[in-house]
Each structure stands twice: as C-alpha cells, then as structure tokens.
Motif scaffolding. Sequence first.
Motif, PDB file in Angstrom:
ATOM      1  N   PHE A 154       0.813  -1.214   0.000  1.00  0.00           N
ATOM      2  CA  PHE A 154       0.000   0.000   0.000  1.00  0.00           C
ATOM      3  C   PHE A 154       0.853   1.273   0.000  1.00  0.00           C
ATOM      4  O   PHE A 154       0.566   2.221  -0.715  1.00  0.00           O
ATOM      5  N   TYR A 155       1.905   1.276   0.797  1.00  0.00           N
ATOM      6  CA  TYR A 155       2.683   2.501   0.959  1.00  0.00           C
ATOM      7  C   TYR A 155       3.905   2.605   0.051  1.00  0.00           C
ATOM      8  O   TYR A 155       4.429   3.708  -0.140  1.00  0.00           O
ATOM      9  N   ALA A 156       4.389   1.493  -0.487  1.00  0.00           N
ATOM     10  CA  ALA A 156       5.656   1.543  -1.217  1.00  0.00           C
ATOM     11  C   ALA A 156       5.589   0.987  -2.636  1.00  0.00           C
ATOM     12  O   ALA A 156       6.623   0.754  -3.247  1.00  0.00           O
ATOM     13  N   SER A 157       4.389   0.810  -3.179  1.00  0.00           N
ATOM     14  CA  SER A 157       4.268   0.266  -4.541  1.00  0.00           C
ATOM     15  C   SER A 157       5.123   1.000  -5.569  1.00  0.00           C
ATOM     16  O   SER A 157       5.799   0.355  -6.368  1.00  0.00           O
ATOM     17  N   PRO A 158       5.122   2.338  -5.598  1.00  0.00           N
ATOM     18  CA  PRO A 158       5.946   3.014  -6.610  1.00  0.00           C
ATOM     19  C   PRO A 158       7.444   2.714  -6.483  1.00  0.00           C
ATOM     20  O   PRO A 158       8.164   2.705  -7.488  1.00  0.00           O
ATOM     21  N   THR A 159       7.910   2.436  -5.277  1.00  0.00           N
ATOM     22  CA  THR A 159       9.315   2.075  -5.105  1.00  0.00           C
ATOM     23  C   THR A 159       9.534   0.612  -5.467  1.00  0.00           C
ATOM     24  O   THR A 159      10.523   0.268  -6.118  1.00  0.00           O
ATOM     25  N   LEU A 160       8.597  -0.250  -5.092  1.00  0.00           N
ATOM     26  CA  LEU A 160       8.726  -1.673  -5.415  1.00  0.00           C
ATOM     27  C   LEU A 160       8.757  -1.911  -6.919  1.00  0.00           C
ATOM     28  O   LEU A 160       9.386  -2.851  -7.388  1.00  0.00           O
ATOM     29  N   THR A 161       8.076  -1.046  -7.671  1.00  0.00           N
ATOM     30  CA  THR A 161       8.053  -1.180  -9.129  1.00  0.00           C
ATOM     31  C   THR A 161       9.084  -0.271  -9.799  1.00  0.00           C
ATOM     32  O   THR A 161       9.108  -0.155 -11.021  1.00  0.00           O
ATOM     33  N   LYS A 162       9.887   0.398  -8.988  1.00  0.00           N
ATOM     34  CA  LYS A 162      10.994   1.248  -9.432  1.00  0.00           C
ATOM     35  C   LYS A 162      10.557   2.513 -10.175  1.00  0.00           C
ATOM     36  O   LYS A 162      11.319   3.093 -10.929  1.00  0.00           O
ATOM     37  N   LEU A 163       9.327   2.948  -9.914  1.00  0.00           N
ATOM     38  CA  LEU A 163       8.872   4.234 -10.439  1.00  0.00           C
ATOM     39  C   LEU A 163       9.391   5.386  -9.575  1.00  0.00           C
ATOM     40  O   LEU A 163       9.556   6.496 -10.053  1.00  0.00           O
ATOM     41  N   LYS A 164       9.598   5.113  -8.305  1.00  0.00           N
ATOM     42  CA  LYS A 164       9.967   6.141  -7.337  1.00  0.00           C
ATOM     43  C   LYS A 164      11.194   5.668  -6.567  1.00  0.00           C
ATOM     44  O   LYS A 164      11.298   4.499  -6.212  1.00  0.00           O
ATOM     45  N   VAL A 165      12.099   6.559  -6.291  1.00  0.00           N
ATOM     46  CA  VAL A 165      13.361   6.221  -5.622  1.00  0.00           C
ATOM     47  C   VAL A 165      13.122   5.657  -4.225  1.00  0.00           C
ATOM     48  O   VAL A 165      13.762   4.692  -3.834  1.00  0.00           O
ATOM     49  N   ALA A 166      12.190   6.241  -3.482  1.00  0.00           N
ATOM     50  CA  ALA A 166      12.004   5.804  -2.098  1.00  0.00           C
ATOM     51  C   ALA A 166      10.638   6.212  -1.570  1.00  0.00           C
ATOM     52  O   ALA A 166      10.002   7.134  -2.087  1.00  0.00           O
ATOM     53  N   CYS A 167      10.229   5.527  -0.525  1.00  0.00           N
ATOM     54  CA  CYS A 167       8.998   5.822   0.203  1.00  0.00           C
ATOM     55  C   CYS A 167       9.302   5.648   1.691  1.00  0.00           C
ATOM     56  O   CYS A 167      10.219   4.927   2.064  1.00  0.00           O
ATOM     57  N   ILE A 168       8.499   6.283   2.506  1.00  0.00           N
ATOM     58  CA  ILE A 168       8.628   6.127   3.951  1.00  0.00           C
ATOM     59  C   ILE A 168       7.231   6.118   4.540  1.00  0.00           C
ATOM     60  O   ILE A 168       6.349   6.842   4.057  1.00  0.00           O
ATOM     61  N   TYR A 169       7.028   5.262   5.537  1.00  0.00           N
ATOM     62  CA  TYR A 169       5.714   5.210   6.174  1.00  0.00           C
ATOM     63  C   TYR A 169       5.837   4.736   7.612  1.00  0.00           C
ATOM     64  O   TYR A 169       6.798   4.075   7.993  1.00  0.00           O
ATOM     65  N   ASN A 170       4.835   5.115   8.429  1.00  0.00           N
ATOM     66  CA  ASN A 170       4.749   4.681   9.822  1.00  0.00           C
ATOM     67  C   ASN A 170       4.257   3.259   9.880  1.00  0.00           C
ATOM     68  O   ASN A 170       3.439   2.840   9.057  1.00  0.00           O
ATOM     69  N   LEU A 171       4.707   2.546  10.882  1.00  0.00           N
ATOM     70  CA  LEU A 171       4.210   1.197  11.121  1.00  0.00           C
ATOM     71  C   LEU A 171       4.204   0.967  12.612  1.00  0.00           C
ATOM     72  O   LEU A 171       5.226   1.156  13.280  1.00  0.00           O
ATOM     73  N   ASN A 172       3.036   0.611  13.141  1.00  0.00           N
ATOM     74  CA  ASN A 172       2.992   0.243  14.554  1.00  0.00           C
ATOM     75  C   ASN A 172       3.901  -0.956  14.737  1.00  0.00           C
ATOM     76  O   ASN A 172       3.967  -1.830  13.884  1.00  0.00           O
TER      77      ASN A 172
END
Length: 183
Positions: free
Chosen positions: A14-32
């Motif tokens: 949900f939070y990092a799809s663009p990075t996983l598919t290499k569209l985006k350099v990086a993502c960051i998200y909170n996780l409990n």
Amino acid sequence: MPLSAHEFERRLIFYASPTLTKLKVACIYNLNDLDDLEECIQYYNELLNKKDIYLKVLKIKGRSMIYVYQKEKLNNLFNNHKFRAVLNNYHYPYQDIDSLINWLKIRMNSSEFPHEIGLFLGYPMTDVLGFIEGKEYLSVGYWKVYSHVKNCQHTFDKYHKCTHELCKRFNQGESVEQICRYV
C-alpha cells in the motif's frame, strides 16, 4: 516467513508500490511495532535486495518508520553536486548511503524537522527547495509542487495507478515476491 508477514506485506504494498516497481526512488511510512518487525525487515531485505530495493527501520521519536529505497538510484541522486550542496547545509556525511540515511534519522529525531527529507524520497529538487524556502505551492499530491505542475500530476497519476494495481493483485492472493518477480 515471519508471523506478521501478511500485515507487513499489505502495508508495504500500500505505501511503497511506486518504489517496489521502481517508479519512485524511495517511500517512507509509519508502522505500529510488530512483535517480529526486525524479522520482517530481514526477510524482505533478503527477498528484495537482489532487486536493489532495501528496507530500513528508522525509529523516530519512539515510532517505527519504514524507509524503502532503491540504493543505486539513491546513490546516483546523491552524487549530484546540487543534492550535495543542499545536504551540506545540514552537515550530512558523505561516506556512503547508509551514513546519509543514519544522519537523516538523527535529524528526524531532533527538534527541527528535516525538510530535506524530500531529497531522500526522490522529490524534484525545485519542489524540495520551494518547501524549504517557504514559497507558495501550486499543487499538492504526493508532495507539495512548486513548479512543473503538469509533470508532477502525471507522476502522481502513475504512482496512484501503480498502487491501485499492486493492491488489487495483493488482494487477489499474490505475494510481494510474486508481484516483484519481473521488476
């Protein structure tokens, strides 16, 4: 596979799809915190590092932030003299990517928010500088846009479609490994 893997995968998609598919350099998200968060990180790093995708837990003021990034692309960005000039203003060390990320973590735990974080997320330099300088933004999407609105909107649309598609595939039973097989 870690016990919390399904929940971890769901959030990663949900939070990092663009990075996983290499569209985006990086993502960051909170996780409990999950009981086996470190085990999840280790498991997915073993799975994804072969594709130049890395996960790192940044403990920020007691919370876990998951930073997902493409190491080689991030390294290429930070080898650019313009990026270095911005980071020099905040005393970032230039030993390697890990030292830069560790300094970002220190900055995120300080009293002053690190507005340069946009560079670590692959945002356009003009937008990062516009944000730092407190200019009036023209549009908002995945970040505040200060120039090239149409280009950024096109990028936001690609990120949104990517996330929608990967979430759909995940909900149909595909794992992160299956989804990232051809990346």
